[in-house]
Each structure stands twice: as structure tokens, then as C-alpha cells.
Design a protein around this motif. Structure first.
Motif, PDB file in Angstrom:
ATOM      1  N   SER A 211      36.875  39.942  48.609  1.00 48.60           N
ATOM      2  CA  SER A 211      36.400  40.169  47.245  1.00 48.60           C
ATOM      3  C   SER A 211      37.500  40.006  46.207  1.00 48.60           C
ATOM      4  O   SER A 211      37.226  39.844  45.027  1.00 48.60           O
ATOM      5  N   ARG A 212      38.765  40.069  46.629  1.00 50.20           N
ATOM      6  CA  ARG A 212      39.867  39.903  45.694  1.00 50.20           C
ATOM      7  C   ARG A 212      41.110  39.504  46.488  1.00 50.20           C
ATOM      8  O   ARG A 212      41.103  39.496  47.708  1.00 50.20           O
ATOM      9  N   TRP A 348      48.872  36.549  46.618  1.00 49.32           N
ATOM     10  CA  TRP A 348      48.783  37.763  45.794  1.00 49.32           C
ATOM     11  C   TRP A 348      49.605  37.628  44.516  1.00 49.32           C
ATOM     12  O   TRP A 348      49.124  37.930  43.422  1.00 49.32           O
ATOM     13  N   SER A 351      48.076  35.364  41.996  1.00 44.42           N
ATOM     14  CA  SER A 351      46.792  35.841  41.471  1.00 44.42           C
ATOM     15  C   SER A 351      46.966  36.838  40.344  1.00 44.42           C
ATOM     16  O   SER A 351      46.020  37.103  39.598  1.00 44.42           O
ATOM     17  N   TRP A 431      40.146  32.594  42.549  1.00 44.42           N
ATOM     18  CA  TRP A 431      41.202  33.053  41.643  1.00 44.42           C
ATOM     19  C   TRP A 431      42.110  31.918  41.200  1.00 44.42           C
ATOM     20  O   TRP A 431      42.966  32.120  40.318  1.00 44.42           O
ATOM     21  N   ARG A 438      38.705  38.345  35.856  1.00 43.79           N
ATOM     22  CA  ARG A 438      39.835  39.030  36.478  1.00 43.79           C
ATOM     23  C   ARG A 438      39.649  40.549  36.541  1.00 43.79           C
ATOM     24  O   ARG A 438      40.408  41.228  37.214  1.00 43.79           O
ATOM     25  N   THR A 440      36.845  44.024  36.709  1.00 43.56           N
ATOM     26  CA  THR A 440      35.504  44.525  36.989  1.00 43.56           C
ATOM     27  C   THR A 440      35.078  45.410  35.831  1.00 43.56           C
ATOM     28  O   THR A 440      35.741  46.410  35.531  1.00 43.56           O
ATOM     29  N   GLN A 479      46.552  45.733  40.548  1.00 45.84           N
ATOM     30  CA  GLN A 479      45.150  46.071  40.327  1.00 45.84           C
ATOM     31  C   GLN A 479      45.049  47.417  39.599  1.00 45.84           C
ATOM     32  O   GLN A 479      45.877  48.307  39.817  1.00 45.84           O
ATOM     33  N   GLY A 683      39.924  46.962  38.848  1.00 44.88           N
ATOM     34  CA  GLY A 683      40.279  45.754  39.567  1.00 44.88           C
ATOM     35  C   GLY A 683      41.529  45.074  39.070  1.00 44.88           C
ATOM     36  O   GLY A 683      42.108  45.420  38.080  1.00 44.88           O
TER      37      GLY A 683
END
Length: 683
Positions: A211-212, A348, A351, A431, A438, A440, A479, A683
Motif C-alpha cells: 500500500s505504500r 523508500w 519515495s 509512487w 502522497r 491519506t 510517514q 501517511g
């Protein structure tokens, strides 16, 4: 956190072994000459300290080729059996400088440094214990990454991990018109730390969240027992990470898993003290078992400037690969744990900033910085200085096109990096596209104390009635973490996204304003409150501070681009901003809502206000923008992948309607929330 340099002094018994040209033993005599202490400074106590483990270090001088130190031997040519580093230009006209010492205090690593040229030099080191046979030679090439200057900064070869030994043989070979000067070898004993034997899983054991792009497990400096008093490099930051560098740290490929924390402590000392860099050069390190370790100080999620690739340190992150590359099984092209770990870190890290394709290229400005100019060795609190880096290199290279994932070794780049890029691209998925949302979108209902996400059928979080949402990046994974604060009890409850753990503690009192932010530049937001009646800031883990006047509204943000949130206040009656480190700024009116953010993507927050009466945005230095309507709630943020904060509002439900609407400029409209809800993001 105190800073400084030093080590425990040792005065070992020394056995001299001189060698003649060609490697024959000339004579053997026992002497009692003391070894030299390493660079001076505040001396950490031996053993565990509040900051970690202090290595024990002995420096042995080899001198110059035309003036060898006592016990050192200079000769033309290369001694028999001594290997040369890969890429050494030629043996023609080569000359060597050698030293052998026995009866030393135990050591495990060796690093050779010198002043003068960096090229045309090869280092070879071997060790033994007692009367055991000499272990095989290990060759080390010159390794540079730091671009500062100063009397403490030295050239050097790659650190060599030797295992336990009490005798050493060192040979430095040079070609060229200018030979290295003041050649020395530091023998480093990183000592043992309680956590060295604790099993540490590899990155490959952690599941991938589809999901991410989650942060892979990265073990902290505390986990490898870094003695932070050795560090005197105040972190510097670029606006964002544009590329990542595979940096080969060929310390020796046969080390054990339990050796790695000690290797990192030795590398820390070698980079910070022996070479005068002030800290580890690489931002993160990966061992051959596929485990990632925090390197340079300054926050894993931040765009910290390292010292790993001359001319390309700004806007990049250095990945030091311990043990040299043997990362792909040629028959199957299957990535080893080390390559998988690097790919997950790359995915990571890329992103977090603007959306990019790790298989593509970027242009780096050529600005270079590794440490403050002058090579300061005085104490400096991490995050206490410097701001955005300026070049300290005498010759700044011009802008150049560089792959998003690159390496300075062409063989490594050809064999390894295509696999890293492809795997990182697969992990990043959507991403890599700028239009991907980016954040939620979520709504907090104070009456029910529930947090509901866009598209969620059930509440994502439940608290106590009256709680206030305070999402921020508390664990440094890039996040926003779900968190709430109770005005009645002062209790914070934080759910860390990186590990799924929940923590609770007390900070603040009724009437305080919540101001969590990264005040110390470690990449993690500190819980904090502001008391309007006294203009007092209460930051967890720090002393209370008064900044502003009673009645001011707190507006902390990173206005200077130094990686730390600056205390700041907005005085609504006069439309005056007071920002620590900048001063006073006039912007806004009594009815405006302050909305500071980085609207232009330069890494600095701009003072800005929103008028709920007109729906106009006023950003310092920018034209006024009409976006929104009377009654809208401003919620600016980084919603897409362009690296800039977007104008956004939440519009409460119109009369007779049940649902409100998020409206994000250039992104879209999203129905969510009802009357009484508080808009927030995750998020």
C-alpha cells in the motif's frame, strides 16, 4: 549530546622488523619505542559511555618516502608478495614505504592516512597474533568523499578490517611526481559492546507493504554503540534527495555478523577522527548479510549531505556497502540480501521526495560539501549550525547528468546497479508518478473521538472524547504517524508507523497549543506544546523556552532550510511574524489563518496566511492566489509528487448536505467529512 574527538592512549611494547629491498629480512631488533597517541581531544572513558563505546586507537608514523620514520623503510619498487589496489596505474617508477610492528595492544582494524595527493597510491595491510603466521595481505585503494578543508583533514585509504591482532605490517606504494607526506596508520580496537552478539535480522525478513513504500528496518547508531562524542560535524541538508550513490567500503568480505557493529565503530572513528571528517561519510551502510545501519547523523528521512562521492554529495545519499561487491549470482541474476537491502532503501528514500523513476537520470548542481570549511575539531551540537550547504571545494564541478542510482566503480555499476534500479522501481510502483496522492485524507470527529480515512469503511483510530489529533513523523520514516493529545490529562498517544508500536506519555496542560516538529534535526518530530499565556515552548526532551509574547500564535517550521524547525510566532493583531534566526516579517491581517509551508520546493517554509473571509492565500514573495471560498478550512500540504506544498481546503457540507469536500489544487476533489469534523492527513 557532547562532541569531541579522542581515544584511550596506549603505549605498547614494539618489535622492530626492518625489511630490505625486495622483501628480504635485513635485521631484527627489539626496541621499546612508544606508539603515538591518535589526534588529541576530550578523551572518552574506556568502555561503555552514555553515548556508546569509545574505541582504543594507536597511531604509528611511517613518515615520508624521503624521510622515513623510525622503524620505517623506504625503497624503490614494490616489496615481494605485497598486492596493489585495483586500478593502481603502474609499477614503473613506483616506490614504497613500509613499517612492521609487533607486541602491540590488540586491534581489529587499520586505516592509513596521509597528507598530499590522493591519486596514484596503494595501501596494503596484514596482521597476526603472537607467533601465528601472518594473515593474507589486504589491499586498499584511496577513498575520498569529504570536500572540506582544514588542518585536521587527511587523505586516506579504505578502512581494513583485520580481526584481532597484535602485530601489523603496512606498505604504502606511490607513483607520480609528488609523494604523500606524513603517512600514518591508525590501529583501531572498537572494543566489544553488549549488543554486538544480539541477532539482527536482514531486510529480506521484513515483509513489503504493497500500500505504500515503507522504510526498511534500519538499525540506529545507538544499536551499533556509536560514541557520539567523536562527532563534531553539524548536519547540513539539501532540499531533497535526487540520487543515491553505491559506495564500496571494502573492509574485507569474510567478517561475521557479530563483527558488524565493531566495524561500524571503527569506521566511525576512522572517518570522524583519523581523517578529520567529523562523522561517518555514508548516510547508510549495508552489510553482506542484507542488514541496513544508520550512518551519518542527521535523520534517516532527511536529505542529509554526506561525504561519499566528491562533487556529488549535495542532493544525494551515500550507501556504504561493507565488504566489497559480490552481489549477484551470475547464473540466475538473483540479487543477494545486500542488493535487496539497497533496493529497498533506494525505493523508500526516493519515495519521500518528488516522484521520480529510479531507472532514470537527474542533474546534480555540482555544489559540494562534506563538513564545515576549516575542518573544525571543536564541540558542536548536532543540528546546531550550518544550514543549507555551501561548497567548500576549491573547484566546484559543473552541473552533470547522473543516474538516479549510481556508483563510482564502473564494474559495480555494470554488474549491480541495473538490478537495484529495477527492483526499486518495482517496489515504488505508483509512487514513481507525480499524480499519485502522497497523503491519506482523514477526518477527526471530536465528539466520537474517531479518525476516519478516505475510503475506509471503519474508523482508523479511536481515542477519548475531547482528544485532539496531532499527526507528525515521530519515528523518522517519512510517514505521518497517527497521534492524539488529551487536553484534560496532557496525555499523548502515538502509533508509530515504522514499527506498529504505540506509546503514551504526558506533556502539556489544558489551554496549550500543540506544536510537534523536528526541532533538533534528527529526522523525527518531537512532541511539543506552546502555552499562549506565557509564550512558553515545551519540547519533549529539551528545556522549556520562552519565545514570543503572550497571546501569540505558534507557527514553527523550517524557515531556514537547516533541517530543524524554527520557533516562530504570528501576532494576529498586527500581522507580524517573529521567526527565530530570521527576524520579523509583516504578512497577514487579524482574521487570517497562518499556513506556513514550503510552497516552492526550495527546502524552506514560507510565511503564508489564508483569509477564511475571501478564500485568498498570501504567500511571502508570491502573488496573492484565490483558491477556496468563505468558510473553507485551509489544509495545505504535499499531496502530489512535485515536491511542493499544494494549496488545499476542506469545505464543510453545504446546507442540507451530509458530506464535506476536500479540494486540492491541481490534484482533485474528494468527498469526506461532516459538520463538526476536523480535517487532517496521514501517511
Amino acid at each position: 549530546m557532547a562532541a569531541g574527538v579522542g581515544s584511550a592512549d596506549r603505549v605498547p611494547t614494539v618489535v622492530q622488523l626492518a625489511r630490505g629491498v625486495g622483501g628480504e629480512t635485513a635485521n631484527r631488533a627489539v626496541t621499546r619505542a612508544p606508539a603515538e597517541a591518535p589526534p588529541a581531544g576530550p578523551t572518552p572513558a574506556a568502555g561503555p559511555t552514555a553515548s556508546g563505546i569509545a574505541p582504543a586507537v594507536v597511531r604509528l608514523r611511517l613518515g615520508r618516502f624521503d624521510a622515513p620514520a623510525t622503524d620505517a623503510v623506504a625503497r624503490m619498487g614494490v616489496p615481494e608478495g605485497v598486492p596493489l589496489a585495483v586500478g593502481f596505474p603502474t609499477q614503473k617508477d613506483a616506490r614504497s614505504l613500509s613499517l612492521t610492528r609487533e607486541g602491540l595492544a590488540p586491534f581489529r582494524a587499520a586505516g592509513v592516512t596521509w597528507t598530499g595527493p590522493a591519486d596514484g597510491i596503494s595501501v596494503a595491510v596484514r596482521s597476526r597474533t603472537g607467533t601465528d603466521p601472518w594473515r593474507p595481505w589486504q589491499a586498499a585503494a584511496p577513498a575520498g568523499g569529504f570536500e572540506g578543508a582544514g588542518p585536521a583533514v587527511r587523505q586516506g585509504g579504505q578502512l581494513v578490517w583485520l580481526g584481532v591482532g597484535d602485530a601489523v605490517e603496512v606498505t604504502v606504494t606511490s607513483v607520480g611526481t609528488t609523494a604523500p607526506d606524513d603517512v600514518a596508520v591508525d590501529l583501531i580496537d572498537p572494543r566489544e559492546a553488549p549488543g554486538d552478539a544480539v541477532p539482527v535480522p536482514s531486510v529480506t525478513t521484513a515483509s513489503v507493504d504493497a500500500s505504500r513504500v515503507g522504510r526498511p528496518p534500519i538499525h540506529s547508531r545507538a544499536e551499533w554503540a556509536a560514541d557520539e562524542r567523536l562527532m563534531n560535524w553539524p548536519p547540513q541538508y539539501a532540499p531533497t534527495v535526487r540520487a543515491l550513490a553505491w559506495h564500496d567500503q571494502s573492509v574485507g568480505g569474510d567478517y561475521a555478523e557479530t563483527d558488524v557493529p565493531g566495524i561500524l565503530r571503527a569506521l566511525f572513528y576512522y572517518d570522524a577522527v583519523s581523517r578529520g571528517w567529523g562523522d561517518v561519510g555514508d548516510n547508510v551502510l549495508v552489510d553482506r548479510f542484507g542488514r541496513l545501519w544508520e550512518g551519518r547523523y542527521g535523520g534517516l528521512s532527511r536529505a542529509g549531505i554526506g561525504a561519499h562521492t566528491p562533487g556529488r554529495n549535495v542532493g544525494t545519499a551515500g550507501i556504504g556497502v561493507l565488504g566489497g561487491p559480490a552481489p549477484i549470482q551470475a547464473s540466475t541474476q538473483t540479487a543477494t540480501p545486500a542488493v535487496e537491502a539497497v533496493a529497498r532503501y533506494v525505493a523508500w528514500k526516493l519515495s519521500i521526495g518528488p516522484a521520480v523513476d529510479p531507472r532514470g537520470d537527474t542533474t546534480l548542481s555540482g555544489a559540494a560539501a562534506g563538513s564545515p570549511a576549516g575542518g573544525s575539531t571543536g564541540a558542536a551540537k548536532p543540528g546546531a549550525a550550518s544550514g543549507r550547504a555551501k561548497s567548500t571545494s576549491a573547484h566546484t564541478p559543473p552541473p552533470a547528468t547522473t543516474p538516479r542510482v549510481f556508483g563510482t566503480d564502473e564494474a559495480v555499476a555494470a554488474a549491480v546497479l541495473p538490478t537495484v534500479r529495477d527492483r526499486a522501481y518495482a517496489l515504488m510502483g505508483a509512487w514513481t508518478r507525480p499524480q499519485t496522492m502522497r497523503r491519506t485524507l482523514a477526518m477527526w470527529n471530536p465528539a466520537r473521538a474517531t479518525l476516519t480515512e478516505l475510503g475506509g469503511a471503519t474508523a482508523a483510530w479511536a481515542g477519548q472524547p475531547g482528544d485532539v489529533p496531532v499527526p507528525a513523523d515521530y519515528d523518522g520514516d517519512g510517514q505521518l504517524d497517527i497521534a492524539t493529545w488529551s487536553p484534560a490529562t496532557g496525555v499523548w498517544t502515538i502509533q508509530n508507523s515504522s514499527g506498529g508500536t504505540t506509546e503514551s506519555f504526558v506533556l502539556g496542560q489544558r489551554g496549550d497549543v500543540l506544536v510537534p516538529a523536528d526541532y533538533d534535526g534528527d529526522g523525527r518530530a518531537e512532541p511539543a506544546t506552546f502555552t499562549p499565556t506565557t509564550a512558553t515552548w515545551h519540547v519533549r526532551g529539551a528545556a522549556d523556552m520562552v519565545y514570543g509574547r503572550p497571546g501569540d500564535r505558534p507557527v514553527p517550521a523550517d524557515y531556514t532550510g537547516d533541517g530543524r524547525a524554527d520557533p516562530a510566532v504570528y501576532r494576529a493583531k498586527s500581522g507580524l511574524w517573529e521567526i527565530r534566526g530570521i527576524g520579523k516579517v509583516s504578512l497577514g491581517s487579524a482574521w487570517h489563518v497562518p499556513v506556513p509551508a514550503d510552497y516552492d520546493g526550495d527546502g524552506k517554509a514560507e510565511p503564508a496566511t489564508f483569509s477564511p473571509q475571501s478564500g485568498r492565500w498570501y504567500v511571502r514573495g508570491k502573488p496573492t492566489v484565490q483558491f477556496g471560498a468563505p468558510g473553507d478550512v485551509p489544509v495545505p500540504g504535499q499531496y502530489d509528487g512535485d515536491g511542493k506544498a499544494d494549496l488545499a481546503v476542506w469545505r464543510p457540507p453545504a446546507r442540507g448536505a451530509a458530506t464535506g469536500t476536500w479540494i486540492i489544487r491541481g490534484v482533485g476533489n474528494y468527498p469526506l467529512g461532516t459538520v463538526g469534523d476536523v480535517p487532517t492527513t496521514l501517511g
